[in-house]
Design a protein around this motif. Structure first.
Motif, short mmCIF file in Angstrom:
data_model
loop_
_atom_site.label_atom_id
_atom_site.label_comp_id
_atom_site.label_asym_id
_atom_site.label_seq_id
_atom_site.Cartn_x
_atom_site.Cartn_y
_atom_site.Cartn_z
N LEU A 205 1.68 3.10 13.62
CA LEU A 205 2.23 1.80 14.02
C LEU A 205 3.71 1.68 13.71
O LEU A 205 4.48 1.11 14.49
CB LEU A 205 1.45 0.68 13.32
CG LEU A 205 -0.01 0.54 13.75
CD1 LEU A 205 -0.72 -0.49 12.89
CD2 LEU A 205 -0.11 0.15 15.22
N GLN A 206 4.14 2.23 12.58
CA GLN A 206 5.55 2.10 12.23
C GLN A 206 6.43 2.96 13.13
O GLN A 206 7.57 2.60 13.41
CB GLN A 206 5.76 2.41 10.76
CG GLN A 206 5.04 1.42 9.85
CD GLN A 206 5.79 1.12 8.56
OE1 GLN A 206 6.79 1.76 8.25
NE2 GLN A 206 5.31 0.15 7.81
N LYS A 207 5.89 4.07 13.62
CA LYS A 207 6.64 4.85 14.62
C LYS A 207 6.82 4.03 15.89
O LYS A 207 7.88 4.01 16.49
CB LYS A 207 5.90 6.15 14.93
CG LYS A 207 6.00 7.21 13.84
CD LYS A 207 5.23 8.45 14.23
CE LYS A 207 5.30 9.52 13.13
NZ LYS A 207 4.46 10.71 13.46
N MET A 208 5.75 3.36 16.30
CA MET A 208 5.83 2.54 17.51
C MET A 208 6.79 1.37 17.32
O MET A 208 7.50 0.97 18.26
CB MET A 208 4.43 2.03 17.88
CG MET A 208 3.49 3.11 18.35
SD MET A 208 1.85 2.44 18.74
CE MET A 208 0.99 3.97 19.18
N SER A 209 6.80 0.80 16.12
CA SER A 209 7.65 -0.37 15.88
C SER A 209 9.13 -0.07 16.02
O SER A 209 9.94 -0.98 16.21
CB SER A 209 7.36 -0.94 14.48
OG SER A 209 7.85 -0.08 13.47
N CYS B 294 7.47 -3.07 7.82
CA CYS B 294 8.28 -2.27 8.74
C CYS B 294 9.71 -2.81 8.76
O CYS B 294 9.96 -3.99 8.50
CB CYS B 294 7.68 -2.25 10.14
SG CYS B 294 7.79 -3.79 11.04
N ARG B 295 10.64 -1.96 9.11
CA ARG B 295 12.06 -2.32 9.04
C ARG B 295 12.48 -3.26 10.17
O ARG B 295 13.50 -3.93 10.07
CB ARG B 295 12.91 -1.04 9.09
CG ARG B 295 12.75 -0.15 7.87
CD ARG B 295 13.56 1.13 8.02
NE ARG B 295 13.07 1.95 9.12
CZ ARG B 295 13.64 3.09 9.52
NH1 ARG B 295 14.74 3.52 8.90
NH2 ARG B 295 13.13 3.78 10.52
#
Length: 527
Positions: free
Chosen positions: A266-270, A294-295
Motif C-alpha cells: 500500500l505504501q508503494k501505491m501511495s 505514509c508520507r
C-alpha cells in the motif's frame, strides 16, 4: 472522465503473452472489480475508457463474454500494430492457403492437419469458437500463427527446436511485421519501414516500448479533471510510476482476491495515488491502518464494486424451503458444528432443503467425509441424500420417466461456484442465504439484497442488519434459532424483503457512482 487500467493477467506473465487461451484451458470467470465498475459506469452513462496494455488480440471477445458491450478502449498493441477501424470478419480455417493434399482430423479438443501421413500442424480455438492459433510443425522449428478476433493474423511466433532461437513478429492488418521480439532476451526491433511511428528503432525491453506508447496516450488524452482508476496489483505500480500521472488523479481499487493487503504494497501505491477504494469493512480497517504513517496524504473510501440489480427471488411461491449455504472461508470444524444445527432444523421441518456451495478447493471426497458422519450420527441416512451433482440437470430429470419407485429422500445438493451466473441461478428459489465465514462473500451479499433474500452471517458488516435483512449470529447455538426465524411463516421473510428494497436503491449503480464522484469531488449523476 474515468480511465480504467485493469489487472487481468497473472503477475508472472510477460507483457507479450496472449491473454486468450484455448477453450479447453480457459478458466472459469472470476469476480473482478474492474469488470463491475465498467458495467456500472457504462449503465450510468458516465464517461469511461478502458486502457489495456497486455497483448490481447481477443479483447473484444473477452469484453463480450463479460457483457461489456460498446465499451471504449485503448489497447497498446493496437497502437504498436497500427490497427485502426478494422471491420471484424469471420473466416473458416479451411479457407486459408493450405498445401495441396492436406487432410483435417477432428479431435474433441483440436483439429490436426496431416500431409502425406505426417502431422503438419494443429488448429486451436477460443472459447467462442474462433480460430485462436495455428501451429505449424517443421523439422527444426515450430511456427505459431496467432489470430485476432477481428479476423486476421496478429503475430507469428518462430521457435527453434533446440531453443536457440525464439522470435515473435507482430503484424499490422495487412500482414506486414512492425516489430520483432526476441523472446529469449526481451529485446525489440522495429521494422525500418515503420520507424517513423516509434521513438526508437530498438528497445532493450518490451516494457520500454509499452511505456512509450502508454505515456504518449496518457499525455495526449488525460485532462486535469480526469481520473485514472488502477486495479491494485503489485505489477501495476511500476507502470504508474513511468506514466507520471499526478497523484491526485490516481485512485487504486483494492480488491482482496487479487492483492495481499500489506503495508509495503500500500505504501508503494501511495507514492503514485492519493485515493483508494476498498470493498469491505475489514479491508477498510486494514488499508487505513497500513496507510496511517505514509508520507503522503491518502484518502480511503469503502464501497462495493458490485451494484444491485432488481432480481427478486420467487421462493415464496415454492413449497420447499431452500437454504443456500456458502462454505468458502469456513474451516472443516466450523462447518461440522454448523451442519449439526442445520440438520436439526431439517429434522424438525420436512420442507427444508439444503444447497451447499463452494469453489474449486472442495472435492467430493472431502465433502463426503465432513457431512456423512454427521448425517449418520443423526440417524438420517435413510431420510437425507447427499448429491454431488455440480449443477442442476432439469432436462435429464424430465427424461427419466421410468425411474424405479423408491422411498423419497430429501436432497442435500452441492453446487460448485464458477461464475456470477451460478449464484443468480441458485438464488432464484432460495429462502435463506447462509455465509458463516470470517469475511462474507461480497458478491453474494449484494446478489442477496437484489433478490430480497434474508442473509445469516456471523460477522457484523455493512450489508446485513440484524432483524432487518437478516441476522448476525454470535455463536453456533443461535444458528438454529436464526434459521427458524425466517423459515417459520412469511412474516419475518417479508420484512426482510421490504428492507432489501430500500437497500437496492442505496447500492444501485448510480448511487455508487455518485459516492465515487463525491469522494473525488466530481459532479454527481442523475438516476
Amino acid at each position: 472522465m474515468y480511465y480504467f487500467m485493469p489487472a487481468w493477467a497473472d503477475e508472472d506473465s510477460n507483457l507479450w503473452e496472449n491473454t486468450a487461451a484455448p477453450w479447453y484451458w480457459a478458466s472459469k470467470k472470476k469476480f473482478d472489480d474492474t469488470v463491475s465498475q465498467l458495467k456500472m459506469f457504462k449503465q450510468a452513462q458516465q464517461a469511461e475508457l478502458l486502457m489495456s496494455y497486455r497483448y490481447s488480440p481477443f479483447l473484444r471477445s473477452f469484453l463480450a463474454q463479460e457483457e461489456l458491450y460498446e465499451v471504449d478502449y485503448y489497447n497498446v498493441f493496437d497502437d504498436i500494430q497500427a490497427i485502426k477501424d478494422v471491420h471484424p470478419r469471420n473466416f473458416d480455417f479451411k479457407d486459408l492457403a493450405w498445401p495441396q493434399g492436406i487432410e483435417f482430423y477432428y479431435t474433441p479438443f483440436i483439429v490436426v492437419a496431416r500431409l502425406k501421413d505426417q502431422v503438419w500442424g494443429r488448429i486451436e480455438f477460443s472459447t467462442d469458437g474462433k480460430v485462436l492459433k495455428i501451429i505449424r510443425f517443421k523439422a527444426d522449428e515450430e511456427i505459431t500463427y496467432w489470430f485476432d478476433d477481428r479476423g486476421f493474423t496478429s503475430s507469428i511466433e518462430v521457435k527453434a527446436s533446440n531453443n536457440q532461437k525464439h522470435f515473435q513478429y507482430f503484424l499490422n492488418p495487412f500482414g506486414q511485421w512492425r516489430i520483432r521480439l526476441n523472446v529469449l532476451t526481451g529485446e525489440v526491433a522495429v521494422n525500418q519501414k515503420f520507424a517513423h511511428d516509434f521513438e526508437r528503432t530498438e528497445y532493450s525491453t518490451f516494457a520500454d516500448l509499452q511505456n512509450e506508447k502508454l505515456k504518449a496516450f496518457i499525455d495526449a488524452n488525460l485532462k486535469p479533471n480526469d481520473t485514472l482508476v488502477v486495479a491494485g496489483a503489485n505489477y501495476q505500480v511500476g507502470f504508474i510510476a513511468e506514466l507520471k500521472v499526478p497523484r491526485q488523479q490516481v485512485i487504486f481499487s483494492i480488491f482482496a482476491e487479487r492483492l495481499a493487503i500489506t503495508k509495503d504494497n500500500l505504501q508503494k501505491m501511495s507514492e503514485y495515488g492519493e485515493y483508494f477504494v476498498v470493498d469491505t469493512d475489514s479491508h477498510l480497517q486494514l488499508v487505513t491502518s497500513n496507510l496511517a504513517d505514509c508520507r503522503q496524504i491518502c484518502k480511503v473510501l469503502q464501497i462495493t464494486p458490485f451494484d444491485t440489480r432488481l432480481r427478486l427471488g420467487h421462493s415464496q411461491k415454492e413449497k420447499k424451503l431452500k437454504i443456500f449455504w456458502l462454505l468458502d472461508g469456513s474451516s472443516e470444524a466450523e462447518i461440522q458444528n454448523y451442519f449439526r444445527e442445520v440438520l436439526d432444523v431439517m429434522g424438525a421441518n420436512q420442507l427444508v432443503e439444503l444447497v451447499i456451495a463452494a469453489n474449486n478447493e472442495w472435492n467430493q471426497q472431502r465433502l463426503t467425509n465432513i457431512f456423512m458422519p454427521i448425517i449418520n450420527q443423526h440417524k438420517m441416512a435413510d431420510e437425507v441424500t447427499f448429491d454431488f451433482l455440480e449443477q442442476k440437470d432439469d432436462e435429464m430429470e424430465d427424461l427419466l420417466d421410468f425411474k424405479p419407485k423408491l422411498p423419497p429422500k430429501r436432497l442435500i445438493r452441492f453446487v460448485r461456484i464458477y461464475s456470477e451466473e451460478t449464484y443468480l441461478e441458485e438464488l432464484d428459489d432460495t429462502r435463506i442465504i447462509l455465509d458463516l465465514s470470517n469475511e462474507p462473500n461480497l458478491y453474494l451479499q449484494i446478489a442477496g439484497i437484489s433478490a430480497g433474500i434474508p442473509q445469516i452471517n456471523r460477522i457484523t458488516n455493512s450489508y446485513v442488519k440484524s432483524y432487518q435483512n437478516g441476522l448476525i449470529v454470535t455463536s453456533k447455538v443461535q444458528l438454529a434459532g436464526a434459521l427458524k426465524y425466517y423459515l417459520e411463516g412469511l412474516s419475518h421473510w417479508n420484512q426482510a424483503l421490504v428492507y432489501a428494497a430500500s437497500q437496492i436503491s442505496e447500492y444501485s449503480g448510480t448511487n455508487l457512482i455518485n459516492k465515487w464522484n463525491l469522494f473525488l469531488k466530481k459532479e454527481t449523476v442523475d438516476e
